[in-house]
Design an enzyme around this catalytic site. Structure first.
Site, PDB file in Angstrom:
ATOM      1  N   ASN A 107      -3.004  -2.478   8.865  1.00 17.34           N
ATOM      2  CA  ASN A 107      -3.983  -3.376   8.239  1.00 17.34           C
ATOM      3  C   ASN A 107      -3.429  -4.790   8.269  1.00 17.34           C
ATOM      4  OD1 ASN A 107      -6.342  -4.119   6.748  1.00 17.34           O
ATOM      5  ND2 ASN A 107      -5.093  -4.214   4.893  1.00 17.34           N
ATOM      6  N   HIS A 109      -3.812  -8.351   5.961  1.00 13.09           N
ATOM      7  CA  HIS A 109      -4.318  -8.823   4.670  1.00 13.09           C
ATOM      8  C   HIS A 109      -4.021 -10.318   4.551  1.00 13.09           C
ATOM      9  CE1 HIS A 109      -5.674  -8.405   0.554  1.00 13.09           C
ATOM     10  NE2 HIS A 109      -4.649  -9.173   0.195  1.00 13.09           N
ATOM     11  N   ASP A 145      -3.591  -2.070  -0.290  1.00 14.12           N
ATOM     12  CA  ASP A 145      -2.828  -3.251   0.133  1.00 14.12           C
ATOM     13  C   ASP A 145      -1.347  -3.131  -0.253  1.00 14.12           C
ATOM     14  OD1 ASP A 145      -5.145  -4.449   1.183  1.00 14.12           O
ATOM     15  OD2 ASP A 145      -5.632  -5.351  -0.744  1.00 14.12           O
TER      16      ASP A 145
END
Ligand code: GAR
Length: 210
Positions: A107, A109, A145
């Site tokens: 991911n 972020h 996250d």
């Protein structure tokens, strides 16, 4: 070459940055499919223009998160990916999905994690009076996250910055570090084990590669 599936919800500018590097040969991988949960997202058009399978899986067609994620796993797995990339995919994932792709799910972020998990990261950095801000590529784990960091890029916050100017600068940094992390993974240089992220076999610091 590694097989890559990219998940998006929006514009797909990070998808584009990664796609460009696969086409130019810096990344030893091919994007097999782009999967999007929002009808009309520009990232789907980017995929189509590149001749990549562009698949819409609209979460609104599902009654709950579990059934959506089950369908998502089935669709992703039909492409037998080595790496699954979240690039602005604005959905919380079920633990089942995260576990299924453990060690091969990335991911990006828009903050210097562990600071500012969640949304409105640029505004929050400005309001806090931070001296710097940035973005992070990380392995995805069950904590939102919260997975082990791979690489971060930073920019100074300027006195005349607003949310938009800061967001734009961080976006440029994202387009540099996301393809870089994908390059490393596809070259077999990155892995995840119980102790953390390994780069060329060496344990990375908790803050990732800076
Ligand atoms: C990026 O800024 C990414 O960091 C962010 O969404 C944007 C997508 O832009 N992701 C998150 O906020 C995840 N929680 P893009 O569609 O142009 O790549």
């Amino acid at each position: 070459p590694k097989r890559i599936v990219v998940l998006i919800s929006g514009s797909g500018s990070n998808l584009q940055a990664i796609l460009d590097q696969t086409l130019e040969g810096q990344i030893n991988g091919t994007i097999e499919a782009v999967i999007c949960n929002r009808p009309g997202a520009f990232g789907l058009t980017r995929a189509e223009q590149a001749g990549i399978d562009a698949r819409l899986l609209d979460h609104k067609q599902f009654t709950d998160r579990e059934s959506f994620d089950a369908a998502l796993i089935e669709l992703i797995d039909s492409y037998t990916p080595d790496l699954v990339i979240l690039a602005g995919f604005m959905r919380i994932l079920t633990p089942e999905l995260v576990r299924h792709y453990q060690g091969r799910l990335f991911n990006i972020h828009p903050s210097l994690l562990p600071k500012y998990k969640g949304l409105h990261t640029h505004q929050r950095a400005l309001e806090a009076g931070d001296a710097e801000h940035g973005c992070t590529v990380h392995f995805v784990t069950e904590e939102l996250d919260g997975g082990p960091l791979i690489v971060q890029a930073k920019t100074d916050i300027l006195t005349d910055d607003d949310e938009q100017s800061l967001q734009q600068r961080v976006h440029q940094l994202e387009h540099q570090i996301y393809p870089l992390a994908v390059q490393w993974f596809c070259a077999g240089r990155l892995s995840l084990d119980q102790t953390g992220v390994r780069f060329d076999g060496e344990l990375l610091p908790a803050s990732g590669y800076q």
